[in-house]
Design a protein around this motif. Structure first.
Motif, mmCIF file in Angstrom:
data_model
loop_
_atom_site.group_PDB
_atom_site.id
_atom_site.type_symbol
_atom_site.label_atom_id
_atom_site.label_comp_id
_atom_site.label_asym_id
_atom_site.label_seq_id
_atom_site.Cartn_x
_atom_site.Cartn_y
_atom_site.Cartn_z
ATOM 1 N N GLY A 176 0.773 -1.236 0.000
ATOM 2 C CA GLY A 176 0.000 0.000 0.000
ATOM 3 C C GLY A 176 0.800 1.279 0.000
ATOM 4 N N LYS A 177 2.081 1.209 -0.360
ATOM 5 C CA LYS A 177 2.942 2.390 -0.377
ATOM 6 C C LYS A 177 3.799 2.367 -1.628
ATOM 7 C CE LYS A 177 6.034 4.763 2.867
ATOM 8 N NZ LYS A 177 6.686 4.647 4.184
ATOM 9 N N LEU A 178 4.077 3.558 -2.176
ATOM 10 C CA LEU A 178 4.957 3.675 -3.343
ATOM 11 C C LEU A 178 6.339 4.133 -2.892
ATOM 12 C CD1 LEU A 178 2.687 5.417 -6.006
ATOM 13 C CD2 LEU A 178 3.103 2.990 -5.664
ATOM 14 N N PHE A 179 7.364 3.488 -3.458
ATOM 15 C CA PHE A 179 8.758 3.814 -3.159
ATOM 16 C C PHE A 179 9.455 4.246 -4.442
ATOM 17 C CE2 PHE A 179 7.309 0.666 -0.136
ATOM 18 C CZ PHE A 179 7.766 1.151 1.079
ATOM 19 N N THR A 180 10.371 5.191 -4.314
ATOM 20 C CA THR A 180 11.147 5.667 -5.453
ATOM 21 C C THR A 180 12.543 6.043 -4.964
ATOM 22 O OG1 THR A 180 11.086 7.129 -7.393
ATOM 23 C CG2 THR A 180 10.460 8.113 -5.279
ATOM 24 N N PRO A 181 13.557 5.952 -5.818
ATOM 25 C CA PRO A 181 14.907 6.311 -5.388
ATOM 26 C C PRO A 181 15.002 7.750 -4.882
ATOM 27 C CG PRO A 181 15.000 5.100 -7.429
ATOM 28 C CD PRO A 181 13.544 5.399 -7.178
ATOM 29 N N ALA A 182 15.803 7.931 -3.847
ATOM 30 C CA ALA A 182 16.060 9.268 -3.307
ATOM 31 C C ALA A 182 16.911 10.064 -4.292
ATOM 32 C CB ALA A 182 16.775 9.144 -1.967
ATOM 33 N N LYS A 183 16.870 11.370 -4.169
ATOM 34 C CA LYS A 183 17.690 12.232 -5.014
ATOM 35 C C LYS A 183 19.160 12.010 -4.706
ATOM 36 C CE LYS A 183 14.236 15.864 -5.388
ATOM 37 N NZ LYS A 183 13.905 17.259 -5.010
ATOM 38 N N GLY A 184 19.979 12.345 -5.671
ATOM 39 C CA GLY A 184 21.425 12.213 -5.514
ATOM 40 C C GLY A 184 22.061 11.579 -6.733
ATOM 41 N N ASN A 185 21.413 10.536 -7.268
ATOM 42 C CA ASN A 185 21.931 9.854 -8.460
ATOM 43 C C ASN A 185 20.892 9.766 -9.565
ATOM 44 O OD1 ASN A 185 24.607 9.159 -7.611
ATOM 45 N ND2 ASN A 185 23.673 7.731 -6.184
ATOM 46 N N ILE A 186 19.829 10.539 -9.451
ATOM 47 C CA ILE A 186 18.745 10.478 -10.437
ATOM 48 C C ILE A 186 18.489 11.850 -11.033
ATOM 49 C CG2 ILE A 186 17.626 8.573 -9.210
ATOM 50 C CD1 ILE A 186 15.501 10.687 -8.290
ATOM 51 N N LEU A 187 17.776 11.849 -12.135
ATOM 52 C CA LEU A 187 17.217 13.082 -12.670
ATOM 53 C C LEU A 187 15.841 13.226 -12.026
ATOM 54 C CD1 LEU A 187 17.248 15.436 -14.763
ATOM 55 C CD2 LEU A 187 16.082 13.875 -16.309
ATOM 56 N N PRO A 188 15.646 14.188 -11.122
ATOM 57 C CA PRO A 188 14.339 14.332 -10.476
ATOM 58 C C PRO A 188 13.346 14.980 -11.441
ATOM 59 C CG PRO A 188 15.848 15.985 -9.631
ATOM 60 C CD PRO A 188 16.622 15.141 -10.611
ATOM 61 N N GLY A 189 12.679 14.145 -12.220
ATOM 62 C CA GLY A 189 11.863 14.605 -13.330
ATOM 63 C C GLY A 189 10.575 15.303 -12.945
ATOM 64 N N ILE A 190 10.031 16.017 -13.907
ATOM 65 C CA ILE A 190 8.765 16.727 -13.730
ATOM 66 C C ILE A 190 7.622 15.729 -13.537
ATOM 67 C CG2 ILE A 190 7.092 18.233 -14.887
ATOM 68 C CD1 ILE A 190 9.556 19.521 -16.308
ATOM 69 N N THR A 191 7.621 14.640 -14.296
ATOM 70 C CA THR A 191 6.564 13.641 -14.152
ATOM 71 C C THR A 191 6.662 12.980 -12.784
ATOM 72 O OG1 THR A 191 6.660 13.301 -16.543
ATOM 73 C CG2 THR A 191 5.427 11.679 -15.267
ATOM 74 N N ARG A 192 7.863 12.746 -12.307
ATOM 75 C CA ARG A 192 8.062 12.199 -10.957
ATOM 76 C C ARG A 192 7.432 13.122 -9.920
ATOM 77 N NH1 ARG A 192 12.097 12.925 -6.983
ATOM 78 N NH2 ARG A 192 12.669 11.040 -5.815
ATOM 79 N N ALA A 193 7.670 14.423 -10.047
ATOM 80 C CA ALA A 193 7.069 15.394 -9.125
ATOM 81 C C ALA A 193 5.547 15.360 -9.222
ATOM 82 C CB ALA A 193 7.603 16.794 -9.422
ATOM 83 N N THR A 194 5.035 15.175 -10.425
ATOM 84 C CA THR A 194 3.587 15.091 -10.619
ATOM 85 C C THR A 194 3.015 13.847 -9.948
ATOM 86 O OG1 THR A 194 3.814 16.288 -12.714
ATOM 87 C CG2 THR A 194 1.753 15.074 -12.371
ATOM 88 N N VAL A 195 3.756 12.732 -9.980
ATOM 89 C CA VAL A 195 3.314 11.516 -9.285
ATOM 90 C C VAL A 195 3.178 11.791 -7.792
ATOM 91 C CG1 VAL A 195 3.994 9.166 -8.602
ATOM 92 C CG2 VAL A 195 4.156 9.875 -10.997
ATOM 93 N N PHE A 196 4.134 12.506 -7.197
ATOM 94 C CA PHE A 196 4.030 12.859 -5.777
ATOM 95 C C PHE A 196 2.779 13.697 -5.504
ATOM 96 C CE2 PHE A 196 8.782 12.228 -5.569
ATOM 97 C CZ PHE A 196 8.733 11.146 -4.714
ATOM 98 N N GLN A 197 2.499 14.645 -6.406
ATOM 99 C CA GLN A 197 1.322 15.500 -6.262
ATOM 100 C C GLN A 197 0.047 14.651 -6.302
ATOM 101 O OE1 GLN A 197 0.922 18.501 -9.387
ATOM 102 N NE2 GLN A 197 -1.292 18.310 -9.267
#
Length: 194
Positions: free
Chosen positions: A93-114
């Motif tokens: 029941g929870k979504l996990f994603t890599p932490a920042k540091g080695n990724i491109l923190p994308g706009i779509t990723r931010a939209t998923v959080f929203q």
């Protein structure tokens, strides 16, 4: 031509129809032998065309081995992203994603959080190995080209939930409504796990 900093910048905007493999669901992915560039060697949070050489190598390796796409790790063996999209997996029941540091923190990723915040779906950014993602409830890639695309398996280990019954599927549906400026509040979830 030189290796020194340029004196001028130019902006070019190009538009064309794009019909690629990311638009299909249920991708079979594999852990790539290629790593995401070291953040001490490149500005990994920038969308720079030179970074895509690494992405092309990882993606081609996966396709040569009969997979649809690659999952790329960082220099510590943690999951980073695909060759061209961010990654999420669902467990209990929870979504996990890599932490920042080695990724491109994308706009779509931010939209998923929203979307998750609006729908009441818990999320967590953390470092994790591919073994933690293998056999999870569900997984998806997200990005400008990918939008939100379901994953079938990682390293031939299937995700366990039927996609349509996953929280990840709700996020995908909400994203489609959002880009079309449609209401998606009917997708709001009730907590499934305590």
């Amino acid at each position: 031509m030189a290796l020194s900093k340029g004196q001028k910048s130019y902006l070019v905007i190009e538009v064309w129809n794009w019909d690629n493999g990311y638009l299909a669901n249920k991708m079979r992915i594999m852990t790539s032998s290629f790593q995401r560039p070291n953040p001490k060697a490149f500005k990994v949070e920038a969308k720079v065309s030179g970074h895509y050489v690494n992405s092309i190598l990882a993606c081609q390796e996966a396709k040569d081995k009969g997979f649809d796409e690659a999952l790329v790790l960082d220099e510590n063996g943690n999951v980073a992203e695909s060759s061209g999209a961010n990654v999420f997996f669902e467990k209990d029941g929870k979504l996990f994603t890599p932490a920042k540091g080695n990724i491109l923190p994308g706009i779509t990723r931010a939209t998923v959080f929203q979307i998750c915040e609006e729908l009441g779906i818990p999320t967590e950014e953390k470092f994790f190995k591919p073994e933690e993602m293998q056999g999870a409830d569900a997984g998806f890639f997200c990005g400008t080209a990918a939008e939100i695309v379901a994953l079938d398996s990682l390293d031939n280990i299937a995700f366990t939930l039927d996609w349509e019954s996953s929280l990840s599927s709700k996020v995908q549906q909400a994203y489609r409504h959002l880009v079309l400026e449609e209401d998606y509040s009917y997708l709001k979830t009730q907590p499934q796990y305590v």
